[in-house]
Design an enzyme around this catalytic site. Structure first.
Site, PDB file in Angstrom:
ATOM      1  N   ARG A 120     102.358  71.889  23.343  1.00 28.96           N
ATOM      2  CA  ARG A 120     103.548  71.012  23.419  1.00 28.96           C
ATOM      3  C   ARG A 120     103.189  69.541  23.618  1.00 28.96           C
ATOM      4  O   ARG A 120     103.976  68.761  24.138  1.00 28.96           O
ATOM      5  CB  ARG A 120     104.509  71.459  24.516  1.00 28.96           C
ATOM      6  N   LYS A 142     104.573  58.105  13.580  1.00 26.36           N
ATOM      7  CA  LYS A 142     105.031  59.103  12.606  1.00 26.36           C
ATOM      8  C   LYS A 142     103.865  60.030  12.320  1.00 26.36           C
ATOM      9  O   LYS A 142     102.818  59.585  11.831  1.00 26.36           O
ATOM     10  CB  LYS A 142     105.480  58.429  11.305  1.00 26.36           C
ATOM     11  N   GLU A 184     100.516  48.131   0.983  1.00 31.23           N
ATOM     12  CA  GLU A 184     101.313  48.150   2.222  1.00 31.23           C
ATOM     13  C   GLU A 184     101.283  46.770   2.897  1.00 31.23           C
ATOM     14  O   GLU A 184     102.258  46.356   3.511  1.00 31.23           O
ATOM     15  CB  GLU A 184     100.803  49.226   3.191  1.00 31.23           C
ATOM     16  N   LYS A 226     104.670  45.408  12.445  1.00 30.39           N
ATOM     17  CA  LYS A 226     105.054  46.816  12.595  1.00 30.39           C
ATOM     18  C   LYS A 226     105.405  47.125  14.051  1.00 30.39           C
ATOM     19  O   LYS A 226     106.369  47.850  14.324  1.00 30.39           O
ATOM     20  CB  LYS A 226     103.942  47.741  12.102  1.00 30.39           C
ATOM     21  N   GLU A 236     113.669  55.376  13.590  1.00 31.15           N
ATOM     22  CA  GLU A 236     114.236  55.063  12.281  1.00 31.15           C
ATOM     23  C   GLU A 236     115.738  55.357  12.190  1.00 31.15           C
ATOM     24  O   GLU A 236     116.205  56.035  11.285  1.00 31.15           O
ATOM     25  CB  GLU A 236     113.483  55.844  11.196  1.00 31.15           C
ATOM     26  N   ARG A 240     113.918  50.295  11.185  1.00 32.49           N
ATOM     27  CA  ARG A 240     112.628  50.836  10.716  1.00 32.49           C
ATOM     28  C   ARG A 240     112.675  51.271   9.253  1.00 32.49           C
ATOM     29  O   ARG A 240     111.641  51.318   8.583  1.00 32.49           O
ATOM     30  CB  ARG A 240     112.181  51.996  11.624  1.00 32.49           C
ATOM     31  N   ASN A 244     110.328  51.452   4.568  1.00 27.45           N
ATOM     32  CA  ASN A 244     110.304  52.405   3.452  1.00 27.45           C
ATOM     33  C   ASN A 244     110.508  51.726   2.103  1.00 27.45           C
ATOM     34  O   ASN A 244     110.748  52.401   1.102  1.00 27.45           O
ATOM     35  CB  ASN A 244     111.375  53.486   3.656  1.00 27.45           C
ATOM     36  N   HIS A 247     109.248  53.338  -1.030  1.00 28.22           N
ATOM     37  CA  HIS A 247     108.877  54.710  -0.708  1.00 28.22           C
ATOM     38  C   HIS A 247     109.785  55.756  -1.340  1.00 28.22           C
ATOM     39  O   HIS A 247     109.363  56.893  -1.511  1.00 28.22           O
ATOM     40  CB  HIS A 247     108.832  54.899   0.813  1.00 28.22           C
ATOM     41  N   HIS A 251     107.285  58.111  -2.883  1.00 28.25           N
ATOM     42  CA  HIS A 251     107.089  59.499  -2.421  1.00 28.25           C
ATOM     43  C   HIS A 251     107.373  60.489  -3.544  1.00 28.25           C
ATOM     44  O   HIS A 251     106.695  61.506  -3.672  1.00 28.25           O
ATOM     45  CB  HIS A 251     108.016  59.798  -1.237  1.00 28.25           C
ATOM     46  N   HIS A 264      98.547  56.904  -1.851  1.00 30.33           N
ATOM     47  CA  HIS A 264      99.877  56.581  -1.318  1.00 30.33           C
ATOM     48  C   HIS A 264     100.309  55.148  -1.656  1.00 30.33           C
ATOM     49  O   HIS A 264     101.407  54.907  -2.158  1.00 30.33           O
ATOM     50  CB  HIS A 264      99.881  56.803   0.201  1.00 30.33           C
TER      51      HIS A 264
HETATM   52  N1  GLY Z   1     105.242  54.039   7.256  1.00 26.58           N
HETATM   53  C1  GLY Z   1     106.576  53.767   7.602  1.00 26.58           C
HETATM   54  C2  GLY Z   1     106.859  53.875   9.052  1.00 26.58           C
HETATM   55  O1  GLY Z   1     105.946  54.025   9.852  1.00 26.58           O
HETATM   56  O2  GLY Z   1     108.004  53.834   9.443  1.00 26.58           O
END
Ligand code: GLY
Length: 376
Positions: A120, A142, A184, A226, A236, A240, A244, A247, A251, A264
């Site tokens: 956990r 994330k 990025e 960031k 998010e 946040r 994206n 993305h 993605h 990526h």
């Molecule tokens: N890579 C996008 C984020 O960390 O929210």
């Protein structure tokens, strides 16, 4: 050494930028009791830096068990997580033990997912070795594995206790990986910092030649940006989402090519280029800013789609996007250099013609705002 704080109350932590891993042991001892540790890395990175990091941690009193996974996105699976749980159980890791992630985004996301779920949750340290993981995936908590139906569909928000960025390791980073990370980096400028974007325009050659001052300054600035976003919106729920940018399509391109064709950042770059054209077509973005964005993205380098890929397959992958709300796709579209808008009124039929252009045309046709190029 530069230190950037990610302020999240009791889950706050520091990002430390140094040239090497050398001072790492002292920093780790300051935040964790020395005990058992799983050192997760991949077959590319471990031979380069694994022994040195292991020995630094052992000098600090840790009993280190290395766990080396195959390199590449295909390792980001529940099956690979299961192999790491087995390694952790066999090595006797308990709740005070730590998981270290030495590698790029795949290693960080997978090791973080294991750290978040093993017993956990056990302490987790990020040692990112690619540009992309240094500026993005190691910061913000994330962690995830992929599902065959979509990227990062199984995961959690689980913050590391420390992010240690050793910039010298970028000297051994393959060029293709560098440009994947550079996508990025350009993204941060495009979404929230015109000054960073301008710096990249002006110092691009120094940046891509890994000139120490420029490189370190750019990485630090991306981490500051960031950290600011994550501190304001860890899970998010709002801000946040701007991270994206590129993305939604990116993605989908990765998933539709089974994570084997694009890195990526390459897929995100394609997504950002298409987002610029979408924004131009929607009248959200002016031509001059559109040209500026595309010019920098062209320097990062747009990868052409594989000839066998169809727009329908990409749209099908987009339907699995976890950022989707009902039938609507969520797009982050540029409104100016350094500004974006969240846009959730677009439908698949709005995207299709543009996607077909990317898949059928030579990709470089999308890198200018030429005559007739604004119509989608
Ligand atoms: N890579 C996008 C984020 O960390 O929210």
């Amino acid at each position: 050494m530069e230190t950037i704080k990610v302020s999240l109350g009791e889950r706050s932590y520091e990002i430390r930028l140094s040239h090497t891993f050398e001072p790492l042991a002292g920093a780790v001892c300051g935040i964790l009791p020395a005990g058992r540790a799983l050192l997760v890395s991949d077959e590319n990175v471990y031979p380069l830096y694994g022994a040195a990091v292991r020995s630094l941690l052992e000098q600090a009193g840790f009993q280190v068990t290395p766990a080396v996974i195959p390199a590449g996105e295909e390792s980001k699976t529940l099956a690979q997580a299961d192999a790491l749980y087995t390694a952790a159980i066999t090595a006797g890791l308990d709740r005070s033990s730590a998981v270290f992630a030495l590698g790029g985004g795949v290693v960080g996301d997978l090791a973080g997912f294991v750290a978040a779920t093993y017993l956990r949750g056990v302490p987790f340290i990020q040692l990112p070795t690619t540009l992309l993981s240094q500026v993005d995936s190691s910061v913000g908590g994330k962690v995830a594995v992929n599902h065959r139906l979509g990227k990062n569909l199984i995961g959690a928000f689980y913050q590391p206790r420390l992010v240690w960025i050793a910039t010298d390791v970028l000297q051994t980073l393959p060029e293709r990986e560098f440009f994947s990370g550079a996508a990025e980096v350009a993204k941060y400028g495009a979404i929230m910092s015109e000054p960073l974007f301008r710096l990249l325009e002006e110092k691009w050659e120094a940046f891509r030649s890994l000139e120490s001052d420029v490189l370190t300054g750019v990485i630090a600035e991306c981490c500051r940006l960031k950290a600011r976003v994550v501190a304001e919106d860890e899970q998010e729920k709002g801000l946040r989402a701007i991270l994206n940018f590129g993305h939604t399509i990116g993605h989908a391109l990765e998933a539709a090519t089974a994570y084997r064709y694009y890195l990526h950042g390459e897929a995100v770059l394609a997504g950002m280029v298409l987002a610029v054209h979408l924004a131009l077509g929607q009248g959200l973005l002016g031509r001059e800013d559109g040209e500026r964005l595309l010019k920098l993205f062209a320097r990062v380098g747009l990868k052409a789609a594989p000839p066998w890929l169809g727009a329908r397959e990409v749209l099908a992958a987009m339907r699995q996007d976890k950022k989707r709300t009902g039938e609507r796709l969520v797009f982050i579209l540029p409104a100016a250099v350094g500004q974006v808008r969240v846009c959730n009124h677009l439908k698949e039929e709005d995207i299709l013609p543009l996607l077909e252009r990317y898949l059928k045309d030579a990709a470089e046709n999308l890198l200018t705002v030429g005559k007739n190029r604004l119509r989608i």
